[in-house]
Write an enzyme that holds these catalytic residues in place. Structure first.
Site, PDB file in Angstrom:
ATOM      1  CB  ILE A 140      26.385  22.394  33.775  1.00 17.78           C
ATOM      2  CG1 ILE A 140      27.686  23.118  34.148  1.00 17.78           C
ATOM      3  CG2 ILE A 140      26.637  20.914  33.562  1.00 17.78           C
ATOM      4  CD1 ILE A 140      28.336  22.578  35.432  1.00 17.78           C
ATOM      5  CB  SER A 141      28.226  25.760  29.369  1.00 17.02           C
ATOM      6  OG  SER A 141      27.038  26.452  29.069  1.00 17.02           O
ATOM      7  CD  GLN A 142      31.966  22.585  24.953  1.00 13.22           C
ATOM      8  OE1 GLN A 142      31.031  22.545  24.172  1.00 13.22           O
ATOM      9  NE2 GLN A 142      33.196  22.209  24.626  1.00 13.22           N
TER      10      GLN A 142
END
Length: 295
Positions: A140-142
């Protein structure tokens, strides 16, 4: 009667689309100066001082039928939205200091409970500014990069008009798709890894977001049957953006994607004519590889 929750998120089969387009992309335009989150923040700072976060964003308008529900186990912290309200606001304030200024994007980030999209064992890290594993060698992207990419896609979209229909390549756990549902009227998201597609459906079902449709398939092919799109976001990096996706972008709309192998940068591609696109190279980033096919 079946449980109504099973209807959310809606499958692609719930809509009927038109045919795709077949045009050839022209050479990309000039390249802009790379930016980083730090430089973005510095550009908003007063001389000799530090950057200030803008006022707290107004709550994002809820998409149709958005009604977060409590878990069947009320004591479970990952379902307690009130308990995460302060940390969600702190996350948004940090993202704003890093340079994201779009109020609608910030409000959407504050509204969507990020902790619902990661494993309960990692819930204490849900709102830090870092990517987190979600299984199958994916992440999951920052928060910053999620907000930044959506902001870049939204800027001056088709003469300032609201985003009608957007496409996300790489659903992952479903978090970015949920944020997009507050920014656009219709959101389509494709995932090539079957277990992640199912995970996203499970994560999103309690939120009952009716303007979001998930598709299991090859994201490099896009969804020509419902194109054109007012914005496209890729959550995986390739050496170039697939031609099929460029052709599914509406004229005047933006596509935002990480491009590169070992060294990657965000690119924003704008379609300016039937067979014309321009490209900007922006800040450095790091994403999982963009791959064809399904698994």
């Amino acid at each position: 009667m079946s449980d109504q929750r099973s209807n959310f998120p809606l499958p692609l089969s719930s809509v009927t689309g038109g045919a795709g387009r077949t045009t050839k992309p022209a050479a990309r335009g000039p390249v802009a100066t790379p930016q980083t989150a730090t430089r973005n923040a510095a550009s908003t700072a007063t001389q000799g001082g530090s950057a200030k976060a803008p006022p707290a964003p107004a709550p994002a308008p809820r998409p149709p039928s958005y009604a977060p529900k409590a878990s069947s186990a009320p004591a479970a912290p990952r379902s307690d939205l009130m308990a995460t309200e302060a940390v969600r606001r702190a996350m948004v304030a940090r993202v704003a200091r890093q340079g994201v200024a779009n109020a609608k994007v910030l409000a959407a980030m504050e509204t969507v409970p990020r902790h619902l999209f990661i494993e309960p064992a990692m819930s204490s890290q849900a709102y830090i500014d870092a990517s987190l594993p979600i299984g199958h060698n994916q992440t999951i992207s920052q928060p910053y990069i999620v907000a930044r990419m959506i902001e870049l896609m939204s800027e001056s979209a088709r003469g300032g008009k609201a985003l009608e229909r957007v496409l996300e390549i790489g659903t992952g756990c479903g978090y970015q798709a949920a944020v997009l549902s507050f920014v656009a009227k219709e959101v389509y998201s494709i995932e090539r890894i079957k277990p992640l597609h199912e995970l996203a459906k499970t994560n999103l079902r309690p939120l009952r977001i009716s303007n979001l449709r998930l598709q299991y398939g090859d994201g490099m092919l896009g969804l020509p049957q419902v194109a054109p799109f007012d914005g496209i976001i890729l959550a995986a990096a390739g050496l170039e953006v697939p031609q099929a996706l460029l052709e599914q972008l509406a004229i005047g709309a933006h596509l935002v994607a990480p491009v590169g192998a070992q060294v990657q940068h965000l690119h924003r591609i704008t379609r300016i004519g039937k067979s014309e696109w321009t490209s900007e190279t922006l800040e450095a980033c790091h994403f999982v590889p963009l791959r064809p096919g399904t698994i």
